[in-house]
Design a protein around this motif. Structure first.
Motif, PDB file in Angstrom:
ATOM      1  N   ILE A   9       0.891  -0.863  -0.226  1.00  0.00           N
ATOM      2  CA  ILE A   9      -0.104   0.451  -0.252  1.00  0.00           C
ATOM      3  C   ILE A   9       0.365   1.254  -0.487  1.00  0.00           C
ATOM      4  N   ARG A  10       0.413   1.979  -0.700  1.00  0.00           N
ATOM      5  CA  ARG A  10       1.139   3.525  -0.440  1.00  0.00           C
ATOM      6  C   ARG A  10       0.348   5.497  -0.951  1.00  0.00           C
ATOM      7  N   MET A  11       0.579   5.878  -0.340  1.00  0.00           N
ATOM      8  CA  MET A  11      -0.475   7.583  -0.934  1.00  0.00           C
ATOM      9  C   MET A  11       0.831   8.032  -1.285  1.00  0.00           C
ATOM     10  N   PRO A  12       0.601   8.342  -2.326  1.00  0.00           N
ATOM     11  CA  PRO A  12       1.979   9.668  -2.967  1.00  0.00           C
ATOM     12  C   PRO A  12       1.307  10.006  -2.661  1.00  0.00           C
ATOM     13  N   ASP A  13       2.140  11.407  -1.843  1.00  0.00           N
ATOM     14  CA  ASP A  13       2.887  12.456  -1.433  1.00  0.00           C
ATOM     15  C   ASP A  13       2.416  13.462  -2.888  1.00  0.00           C
ATOM     16  N   CYS A  14       1.724  13.899  -3.700  1.00  0.00           N
ATOM     17  CA  CYS A  14       1.960  14.161  -5.127  1.00  0.00           C
ATOM     18  C   CYS A  14       0.079  14.856  -5.625  1.00  0.00           C
ATOM     19  N   GLU A  15       0.184  15.611  -5.390  1.00  0.00           N
ATOM     20  CA  GLU A  15      -1.833  15.934  -6.326  1.00  0.00           C
ATOM     21  C   GLU A  15      -2.374  15.390  -7.179  1.00  0.00           C
ATOM     22  N   THR A  16      -1.242  15.540  -8.414  1.00  0.00           N
ATOM     23  CA  THR A  16      -1.426  14.876  -9.554  1.00  0.00           C
ATOM     24  C   THR A  16      -2.254  12.878  -8.974  1.00  0.00           C
ATOM     25  N   ALA A  17      -1.246  12.126  -8.074  1.00  0.00           N
ATOM     26  CA  ALA A  17      -1.280  11.460  -8.641  1.00  0.00           C
ATOM     27  C   ALA A  17      -2.540  10.885  -7.528  1.00  0.00           C
ATOM     28  N   LEU A  18      -2.831  11.529  -6.250  1.00  0.00           N
ATOM     29  CA  LEU A  18      -3.864  11.463  -5.740  1.00  0.00           C
ATOM     30  C   LEU A  18      -5.492  11.896  -6.379  1.00  0.00           C
ATOM     31  N   GLN A  19      -5.357  12.654  -7.505  1.00  0.00           N
ATOM     32  CA  GLN A  19      -6.709  13.364  -8.306  1.00  0.00           C
ATOM     33  C   GLN A  19      -6.765  11.849  -9.469  1.00  0.00           C
ATOM     34  N   LEU A  20      -5.805  11.270  -9.580  1.00  0.00           N
ATOM     35  CA  LEU A  20      -5.800  10.706 -10.467  1.00  0.00           C
ATOM     36  C   LEU A  20      -6.536   9.591  -9.792  1.00  0.00           C
ATOM     37  N   ILE A  21      -6.600   8.542  -9.012  1.00  0.00           N
ATOM     38  CA  ILE A  21      -6.604   7.841  -8.258  1.00  0.00           C
ATOM     39  C   ILE A  21      -8.252   8.129  -8.021  1.00  0.00           C
ATOM     40  N   GLU A  22      -8.567   9.176  -6.841  1.00  0.00           N
ATOM     41  CA  GLU A  22      -9.836   9.836  -6.637  1.00  0.00           C
ATOM     42  C   GLU A  22     -10.545   9.872  -8.278  1.00  0.00           C
ATOM     43  N   PHE A  23      -9.945  10.275  -9.233  1.00  0.00           N
ATOM     44  CA  PHE A  23     -10.990  10.187 -10.225  1.00  0.00           C
ATOM     45  C   PHE A  23     -11.327   9.337 -10.616  1.00  0.00           C
TER      46      PHE A  23
END
Length: 198
Positions: free
Chosen positions: A107-121
């Protein structure tokens, strides 16, 4: 297949998320290195990662998540894991935990807004090893990914150069002994300082 490099913004991230939902692969930035992403719950999409990278089939894929609820869906969270998640996620840490849909899961939660938005979308965990051929150095720019995977994947999200330019630290929390499986961007002394509090 023509590979597009696009500057990461809300519109292009949503486009990338639709590709993920449809079983395609997308390369995207994190704070460590660029990842080659697929819907982690789509075994056919994940198999494409192995084929394109030349990755050994016995090497599991890490699930990138955007929030705590996503972790709960796929992994069992121990008190030690919860403490590490609170302190270091989002961040350059991968935790190996007991899985709910497989024996273990990274499990990894990246500290990157682009990555987090991609996962959420995309609304799913994204399996994403580094976007390079197995055995090569992980890429830290979109242009490096393009050299590897031009005409092999539809889209590369360009988020500039990665902050750490070093892979995440991997910590195994399964079993009786905690073990660093790969040294990386997060200092192991920091990890064990937090673990002592549990």
């Amino acid at each position: 297949m023509k590979t597009k490099i696009v500057k990461a913004d809300e519109k292009t991230i949503k486009e990338a998320a639709e590709l993920i939902k449809n079983g395609e692969l997308v390369a995207f930035p994190t704070e460590t290195v660029y990842g080659l992403g697929a819907d982690a719950l789509n075994k056919f999409a994940c198999q494409k990662i192995y084929e394109i990278k030349g990755r050994p089939n016995d090497k599991p894929l890490t699930f990138h998540v955007a929030n705590f609820k996503m972790i709960e869906k796929v992994a069992e969270i121990t008190p030690a894991a919860e403490k590490l998640i609170e302190n270091f996620m989002p961040g350059p840490l991968t935790l190996i935990l007991k899985g709910k849909i497989s024996p273990t899961v990274g499990i990894r939660m990246p500290d990157c807004e682009t990555a987090l938005q991609l996962i959420e979308f995309a609304n799913c965990p994204i399996a994403a090893p580094s976007a390079n051929f197995s055995g090569q150095s992980p890429p830290i720019t979109a242009q490096e990914v393009f050299k590897n995977f031009n005409e092999k994947i539809p889209l590369i999200l360009d988020g500039g150069i990665c902050k750490f330019s070093l892979s995440s630290t991997i910590l195994n929390l399964v079993g009786n002994k905690f073990e660093i499986l790969r040294k990386g961007a997060l200092d192991e002394e920091e990890i064990f300082r937090v673990l002592k509090e549990v």
